[in-house]
Design a protein around this motif. Structure first.
Motif, PDB file in Angstrom:
ATOM      1  N   VAL A 116     -17.030 -38.441  -8.636  1.00  0.00           N
ATOM      2  CA  VAL A 116     -17.378 -38.433 -10.053  1.00  0.00           C
ATOM      3  C   VAL A 116     -18.268 -37.238 -10.332  1.00  0.00           C
ATOM      4  CG1 VAL A 116     -18.518 -39.687 -11.918  1.00  0.00           C
ATOM      5  CG2 VAL A 116     -17.272 -40.948 -10.132  1.00  0.00           C
ATOM      6  N   ASN A 117     -17.924 -36.449 -11.330  1.00  0.00           N
ATOM      7  CA  ASN A 117     -18.731 -35.298 -11.710  1.00  0.00           C
ATOM      8  C   ASN A 117     -20.032 -35.759 -12.366  1.00  0.00           C
ATOM      9  OD1 ASN A 117     -18.468 -32.575 -14.093  1.00  0.00           O
ATOM     10  ND2 ASN A 117     -19.533 -32.627 -12.144  1.00  0.00           N
ATOM     11  N   VAL A 118     -21.168 -35.318 -11.817  1.00  0.00           N
ATOM     12  CA  VAL A 118     -22.477 -35.659 -12.360  1.00  0.00           C
ATOM     13  C   VAL A 118     -23.022 -34.427 -13.070  1.00  0.00           C
ATOM     14  CG1 VAL A 118     -24.805 -36.452 -11.835  1.00  0.00           C
ATOM     15  CG2 VAL A 118     -22.865 -37.278 -10.496  1.00  0.00           C
ATOM     16  N   THR A 119     -23.178 -34.531 -14.384  1.00  0.00           N
ATOM     17  CA  THR A 119     -23.682 -33.419 -15.169  1.00  0.00           C
ATOM     18  C   THR A 119     -25.191 -33.525 -15.329  1.00  0.00           C
ATOM     19  OG1 THR A 119     -23.470 -34.545 -17.300  1.00  0.00           O
ATOM     20  CG2 THR A 119     -21.515 -33.414 -16.445  1.00  0.00           C
ATOM     21  N   ARG A 120     -25.755 -32.645 -16.099  1.00  0.00           N
ATOM     22  CA  ARG A 120     -27.205 -32.666 -16.305  1.00  0.00           C
ATOM     23  C   ARG A 120     -27.661 -34.018 -16.844  1.00  0.00           C
ATOM     24  NH1 ARG A 120     -29.917 -27.714 -19.461  1.00  0.00           N
ATOM     25  NH2 ARG A 120     -28.776 -26.734 -17.753  1.00  0.00           N
ATOM     26  N   ASN A 121     -26.824 -34.651 -17.641  1.00  0.00           N
ATOM     27  CA  ASN A 121     -27.182 -35.943 -18.242  1.00  0.00           C
ATOM     28  C   ASN A 121     -26.618 -37.140 -17.484  1.00  0.00           C
ATOM     29  OD1 ASN A 121     -28.556 -34.702 -20.432  1.00  0.00           O
ATOM     30  ND2 ASN A 121     -26.587 -34.291 -21.417  1.00  0.00           N
ATOM     31  N   GLY A 122     -26.059 -36.891 -16.287  1.00  0.00           N
ATOM     32  CA  GLY A 122     -25.547 -38.011 -15.492  1.00  0.00           C
ATOM     33  C   GLY A 122     -24.032 -38.097 -15.537  1.00  0.00           C
TER      34      GLY A 122
END
Length: 283
Positions: A274-280
């Protein structure tokens, strides 16, 4: 809860950070493209050639069991002159040359050799031997007194060693930029290549998880998980974009596996990534 960014404006030596370790005194050390930074009580102290580094380009770092900090630079390996953060400068640690020919060209682009003195990776095995993965010159094992040189002539799968890791059985795994992975049992090398199920023959980092699986990361081809018998590939159909380079693997204290990629951070949910971005999502 949040991310805090540090750049050269905050005192960091260079913007390209290639390695991070923590010494026994709690200080965090960062190897960068413009020297080594030591983070202590919110302040960066930088070390460069004038402070004993062989070159300002720091590629790898390691803290051994005695607490000594090692740094692999573009012009050789250095040690901090005292463990536990008590030193003031670095001293050179010469690595003997293997004097081998570069690996023959293979399918796909290969990164050009930087320097035969460059240690891309360093690792201390269960017996206290220090291993060095060299740029086109195989691997070295230092037992505290002398070096043993390993190259393709000795069974190593490739001479450009990008990562070295150990497993719970005491074996040493070496990932190469051409060829695949070698597993050393103390006597001989067992090699893993795409013919054995490895997704790609360029290996940049590895990790043994708490279940005993060896995760092997490659550029633009995802990761391969080896359970001791066979490989399972996580790539295009597992949440990882096909063109991303997997450059680091980490398992946290909760057993969650994380990948640091050229296109972001990914977390393994047990089946796919799962791609985790700056906001989760962080969890």
């Amino acid at each position: 809860k949040s991310l805090v960014a540090f750049t050269t404006k905050d005192g960091l030596a260079g913007m390209s950070v290639r390695s991070i370790v923590q010494t026994g005194d709690g200080d965090v050390w960062l190897g960068t493209s413009a020297g080594v930074s030591r983070y202590h009580l919110g302040v960066f102290t930088n070390y460069r050639v004038a402070d004993g580094l062989s070159n300002d380009h720091a590629w790898s770092m390691m803290v051994d069991k005695a607490g000594t900090l090692w740094v692999g630079t573009a012009d050789g390996v250095c040690r901090f002159d005292a463990g536990g953060g008590k030193g003031k400068s670095f001293v050179a640690f010469p690595i003997p040359s293997a004097k081998v020919e570069p690996d023959p060209p293979a399918v796909g682009a290969r990164m050009l050799l930087i320097s035969p003195q460059l240690a891309f990776t360093m690792f201390e095995d269960r017996d206290g031997n220090i291993w060095f993965g060299m740029d086109g010159e195989g691997a070295r094992k230092y037992d505290g007194k002398s070096f043993t040189i390993y190259t393709t002539k000795d069974g190593l799968v490739g001479n450009k060693v990008m990562c070295i890791r150990g497993d719970r059985r005491g074996r040493v795994w070496l990932g190469c930029d051409t060829g695949g992975v070698s597993c050393y049992d103390g006597t001989t090398f067992r090699n893993f290549t795409p013919k054995n199920g490895l997704v790609y023959d360029r290996v940049y980092t590895m990790l043994e998880d708490r279940a005993g699986n060896m995760w092997i990361a490659t550029p633009e081809h995802g990761v391969s998980r080896y359970d001791g018998t066979s490989f399972t590939v996580f790539w295009k159909n597992s949440g990882l974009p096909p063109h991303y380079w997997v450059q680091s693997i980490f398992e946290d204290k909760d057993g969650t596996l994380w990948l640091g990629c050229s296109g972001g951070v990914f977390r393994f949910d047990g089946t796919s990534f799962v791609n985790v971005t700056r906001n989760g999502p962080w969890r």
